[in-house]
Scaffold this active site. Sequence first.
Site, PDB file in Angstrom:
ATOM      1  N   ASP A   1       3.457   9.412  -1.277  1.00  0.00           N
ATOM      2  CA  ASP A   1       2.293   8.647  -0.831  1.00  0.00           C
ATOM      3  C   ASP A   1       2.032   7.523  -1.812  1.00  0.00           C
ATOM      4  OD1 ASP A   1       0.205   8.065   0.876  1.00  0.00           O
ATOM      5  OD2 ASP A   1      -0.621  10.091   0.832  1.00  0.00           O
TER       6      ASP A   1
ATOM      7  N   HIS B   1       0.807  -1.221   0.000  1.00  0.00           N
ATOM      8  CA  HIS B   1       0.000   0.000   0.000  1.00  0.00           C
ATOM      9  C   HIS B   1       0.839   1.268   0.000  1.00  0.00           C
ATOM     10  CE1 HIS B   1      -4.044  -1.825   0.820  1.00  0.00           C
ATOM     11  NE2 HIS B   1      -3.247  -2.837   1.123  1.00  0.00           N
TER      12      HIS B   1
END
Length: 758
Positions: free
Chosen positions: A385, A171
């Site tokens: 991110d 992730h």
Amino acid sequence: MPTTEPQSGSGHELVVVANRLPVDARTLPDGATEWVTSPGGLVTAMESVMRTVDSGAWVGWAGSPGEAPEPFEADGMHLYPVALEQEDVEKYYEGFSNATLWPLYHDVIVDPVFHRTWWDSYVSTNRRFAQAAAPVTSRRGVVWVHDYQLQLVPEMIRAARPDVRIGFFNHIPFPPVELFSQLPKRNQILRGLLGSDVVGFQRESDSLNFLASVRKLLGYHVEGHVITVPGIGSAPAREVVAKTFPISIDSAAVSALTEDQDVIERTAQLRRDLGNPKKIVLGVDRLDYTKGIRHRLKAWQELLNDGSVDPHETVMIQVATPSRERVEAYRQLRDEVELTVGRINGDFAPIGRPAVSYQHRSFDRRDMTALFMAADVVLVTALRDGMNLVAKEYVASRPDLRGVLVLSEFAGAADELRAAVLVNPHDIDELKAATLRALAMPEEDQEEAMRSLRRQVMDNDVQAWAHSFLDELEQSGKPQDDAPAVIRLSGDDPTDPAELDEALAQFARIPRILVASDFDGVIAPIVADRDAVQPDQAALGALRDLSELPGTSVALVSGRALGDLDHHTRMPSTVVLVGSHGAEVGALPPWMHAEVLDNTALAMTPEKEQLLASVTRTLRRIAAENPGSEVETKPAAAVLHTRNARGRGSINATEAALAYARTLPDVVVTPGKEVVEFSVIHTSKGVAMDALARASAADAWLYVGDDVTDESVFAQLGDSDLAIKVGGGETAASLRIDDPQAASALFARLLELRREQG
């Protein structure tokens, strides 16, 4: 770890393994324990998926150190808690996971710290998760492991349960090999991940970083996105797929909340509580140094200081959800953020209204949706991110097509949400300018951008993400030849003109499109002398004009070498040229995401240069034995052309070439029309077209081709895409036209329809 298999008929067909369970414990007044759904991106993404599975389970930590609860059910899911002692929390979670891996994987925004005892705890805790998951998985079931805390689990489960399929999804970003190489125990991490059948990443750059690390550090053979993992002893080699699967949200559920009267009233009340400002700017983040909160506040402070923003008219809300507050870097960040907010409010806040409303707490989904509905601008300014679901939640919360998303180009969401205002958050001046642009954006521009953003988010929801990953996992380990060819059209008859025109009209109405075409056989008739080719100037002109229209990207994708293609087309930089079936990429227009295409470009090594030289020598020998045949050399390939071979020379040369191809496991061989190409790097027009579509953030694409090499593109046809075959024969294309003259007319008609859209 000993082999553990469930008894016949027992176990779950899908087992999710993650650091945390999807629920948190809450103690009721009578002392009983209530389990409530946890906040967080993974839980939000996975809970709707788990509800669709007949027999699913989730393995994870319950959130408190000490003895784990017995397995239980909550929200329709079978939950299997894993025990973590306080020492595990400190060393495995706060230590190796969040003080070593997290900063390293996020481009060393802060320095990673490594202690060998942390690694020992990481290994032992990963084994505990694997031991919990292995026995509860049904025979030939699926185990889906999530995130950086559990990178050793796939290999551990494979040792215990060789009968199951194992997937891993990362992730967060995966760092470049130069950074990853700094990690002690790096090879163990790679081998742990390669216990999977499929390793998934958020961005194409992450996949390529992982493949490069496997190639360089382990020396394993990598071809395209497939890694050959050598077997141990006499065990056969395995193939592991490493690909990109951008995660999403339950878009429909978020959008539906915007119609809830209570949420609508909360939105209105929020504006009233803030004194009904003209504009509300919102930031929503975990309190993490990767999220760019300090940069955002600095930009806001300067905007207030130089008078560009009037605090009487515009209010900023910063939601900073508590995160990892036992880790020193996070404690320091909280202190710095709160000090900055206090200074801004002390200097600029009007009486009765904050300049920055700082909320260091969690919000439930309904309150968060109300915040998104109230916000005129949302700032997502992460320094690095993996994805950032806040950006997608904001888009899903705006069916009114209002609001502006300012999005960091370093967030994974930037690969998909290209209609956002993209910004480099490290550049404070650029961040200030982007904020002012967002605040001043006219409603019609907001609507156009939000329409494109919503199309991406609503069409590609969490269900699509999960099914895409699980479908890939289902196919893993199967020979590619087992999959039947996709045939949508056969025969020679062209598509009815009215049907073709209606398809073009619908396509022309899509906000962001990619128009791409092969060259030989589409833009130019095929001729015996490749150098004497004469492209249709009207077709090239229509493509040039299309490339200048808003929301329209244009590309030529050819088997020709890039220089040759450029020589014969002389296209401007607004038209992307892709040569050698994707091995070469020309100049890119500024609005395209260059990294996606740059990473698909030529990547030769000395070993591949030697292999290419050997292949070229052999093909030249075959050509010499079959007069009229000739060999073309490209930067990463050698091509045998047999169009001008005499007598049976074309057939004989082709057969000889294909026989030779069977002796070359490290070469990609692509037969075409009287041509056989040998590439020493993995390329195809399908791979190139997929990269182009992602680089241009297209909502849909149109591709025109005539050759077998174009079928790799046609096979990827989506619901809104148009795949058009020039000429007869079986094809995966959905539409057919007769010849290059018809192709020229098609491009002219598309240009006309696109211009009508304004």
